[in-house]
Design a protein around this motif. Structure first.
Motif, short mmCIF file in Angstrom:
data_model
loop_
_atom_site.label_atom_id
_atom_site.label_comp_id
_atom_site.label_asym_id
_atom_site.label_seq_id
_atom_site.Cartn_x
_atom_site.Cartn_y
_atom_site.Cartn_z
N PHE A 97 12.04 8.16 -6.75
CA PHE A 97 11.69 8.55 -7.62
C PHE A 97 10.00 8.79 -7.99
CE2 PHE A 97 11.15 8.22 -12.09
CZ PHE A 97 12.66 8.88 -13.01
N CYS A 98 8.98 7.79 -7.52
CA CYS A 98 8.05 7.79 -7.38
C CYS A 98 7.26 9.28 -6.78
CB CYS A 98 7.24 6.69 -6.56
SG CYS A 98 7.88 4.67 -6.76
N TYR A 99 7.70 9.22 -6.00
CA TYR A 99 7.30 10.91 -5.41
C TYR A 99 7.85 11.80 -6.63
CZ TYR A 99 5.95 8.73 -1.14
OH TYR A 99 4.99 7.49 -0.19
N LEU A 100 8.64 11.99 -6.93
CA LEU A 100 9.69 12.89 -7.41
C LEU A 100 8.45 12.88 -8.69
CD1 LEU A 100 11.83 15.34 -7.20
CD2 LEU A 100 13.17 13.56 -9.09
N SER A 101 8.17 11.81 -8.84
CA SER A 101 7.28 11.54 -10.79
C SER A 101 6.79 12.52 -10.31
CB SER A 101 7.10 10.12 -11.49
OG SER A 101 6.92 9.76 -10.01
N ILE A 102 5.32 12.07 -9.31
CA ILE A 102 4.11 12.49 -9.02
C ILE A 102 4.51 14.39 -9.04
CG2 ILE A 102 2.44 13.25 -7.29
CD1 ILE A 102 2.20 10.52 -8.99
N SER A 159 7.63 -1.12 -4.65
CA SER A 159 7.77 0.63 -4.09
C SER A 159 6.29 1.14 -5.16
CB SER A 159 9.09 1.01 -4.86
OG SER A 159 9.42 1.81 -4.50
N ILE A 160 6.79 0.82 -6.30
CA ILE A 160 5.32 1.22 -7.19
C ILE A 160 4.28 1.48 -5.97
CG2 ILE A 160 4.17 1.58 -9.28
CD1 ILE A 160 6.59 0.84 -9.98
N LYS A 161 3.96 0.01 -5.87
CA LYS A 161 2.28 -0.42 -5.11
C LYS A 161 2.16 0.24 -4.26
CE LYS A 161 -0.36 -4.20 -3.69
NZ LYS A 161 -0.67 -5.90 -3.84
N GLN A 162 3.17 0.43 -3.15
CA GLN A 162 3.08 1.04 -1.70
C GLN A 162 3.40 3.00 -1.66
OE1 GLN A 162 6.49 -0.36 1.27
NE2 GLN A 162 6.07 1.48 2.75
N LEU A 186 -1.70 7.35 -4.54
CA LEU A 186 -1.71 8.73 -4.91
C LEU A 186 -2.56 8.69 -6.39
CD1 LEU A 186 1.74 10.04 -4.19
CD2 LEU A 186 0.13 10.74 -2.57
N LEU A 187 -2.45 8.37 -7.17
CA LEU A 187 -2.96 7.53 -8.56
C LEU A 187 -4.55 7.41 -8.06
CD1 LEU A 187 0.53 6.11 -10.68
CD2 LEU A 187 -0.91 8.54 -10.47
N ILE A 188 -4.55 6.12 -7.41
CA ILE A 188 -5.92 5.66 -7.18
C ILE A 188 -6.13 5.30 -5.23
CG2 ILE A 188 -6.46 4.20 -9.35
CD1 ILE A 188 -4.85 1.97 -8.59
N GLN A 204 -0.71 8.70 4.17
CA GLN A 204 0.73 8.66 4.88
C GLN A 204 1.43 9.01 3.33
OE1 GLN A 204 3.08 8.00 7.35
NE2 GLN A 204 4.18 8.83 6.78
N CYS A 205 1.44 8.78 2.13
CA CYS A 205 1.77 8.71 0.87
C CYS A 205 1.47 10.69 0.33
CB CYS A 205 1.11 8.14 0.31
SG CYS A 205 1.45 6.42 -0.40
N VAL A 206 0.72 10.85 1.51
CA VAL A 206 0.63 12.75 0.82
C VAL A 206 1.30 13.31 1.82
CG1 VAL A 206 -0.55 14.44 1.90
CG2 VAL A 206 -1.34 12.13 0.28
N LYS A 207 1.56 12.68 3.11
CA LYS A 207 2.86 12.79 3.80
C LYS A 207 4.32 12.64 3.50
CE LYS A 207 4.53 12.36 8.65
NZ LYS A 207 4.04 11.79 10.09
#
Length: 267
Positions: free
Chosen positions: A181-186, A235-238, A243-245, A256-259
């Protein structure tokens, strides 16, 4: 394996299902006694949280126990909720263990509820499904025939993309629902601002709904239990904050988050 050993194993399996059924029925009665509204929904929360818990009990035992509970007779033709649809879709994952009498009972009470459950579970994509074969053989009203026709058209449309979707789902399997959901929200915000800057009004809600359904269906119920707020925070921190900061996190964490985000975009 000796025939007697097989019989003993089957008896143990039946006993486990009976234990689960008794557990859900007692929970239902407790909710009734406490005069809590929507008693079936209350029991479904218990089921989706993975109870009863015991090493000997499998997800299939719990599903069969829930489906054979006596309180389904109380299901109203007006009873419908996203929780109920989702819970039924989870039961359909074990269609070989779910009695067809339960399927027929739900359809008698609320046929549209069962059709939603089939959509959520994507049961129509499984040609060997006992439940789906039963439905196609038994129900021939205008509504059901139209529903089956839509399912058939979807299969034709989905076929070219099925292999790619399955590959991406496997790559994203490590994510919890909260991670996903974190990635989907982005992605949702990115699409929203892109369409706004382009002066277009784009509605991707159906796509996001489909993505979440896919993730929920392919996620084990045990991993969806939320025991504390720290799980959300972790989950939000990881997965979201890098991606936000990005300047506040190591480069390899950000990359890794970008991937991960790119995998969700592809899906």
């Amino acid at each position: 394996m000796l025939w007697t050993d097989r019989l003993k194993m089957n008896e143990n399996e039946a006993q486990r299902v009976t234990r689960c059924r008794a557990y859900y029925e007692s929970k239902f009665q407790h909710v009734i006694n406490e005069q809590i509204p929507e008693p079936i929904d209350a029991v479904l929360h218990v089921y989706l949280n993975g109870f009863p818990t015991a090493s000997a009990l499998s997800q299939q035992n719990r599903a069969a126990g829930l489906a054979t509970a006596n309180f389904w007779q109380n299901l109203s033709d007006k009873t419908d909720s996203s929780l109920l649809r989702f819970a039924l879709s989870q039961l359909l994952r074990f269609d070989q263990a779910i009695p067809l009498s339960f399927i027929d009972l739900v359809i008698i009470r609320n046929p549209d509820l069962m059709r939603w459950a089939i959509r959520y579970s994507r049961l129509f994509e499984n040609p060997d499904s006992i439940v789906y074969k039963h439905l196609r053989a038994k129900y021939a009203t205008e509504e059901w025939l139209e529903f089956f026709a839509v399912c058939d058209r979807l299969l034709i449309q989905l076929d070219p993309y099925k292999a790619a979707i399955l590959t991406l789902e496997k790559k994203l399997k490590f994510m919890t629902v909260t991670d996903f959901f974190c990635y989907l929200s982005i992605l949702a915000w990115q699409k929203y601002f892109d369409s706004m800057l382009a002066g277009k009004s784009a509605d991707f809600s159906k796509v996001y709904d489909r993505l979440l359904q896919m993730k929920l269906v392919t996620t084990k119920s045990e991993t969806m239990q939320v025991t504390s707020e720290s799980k959300f925070a972790q989950s939000i921190k990881q997965h979201l904050m890098p991606l936000l900061i990005p300047e506040s996190y190591p480069l390899h964490t950000y990359l890794q988050c970008v991937k991960n985000l790119q995998l969700v975009v592809e899906l």
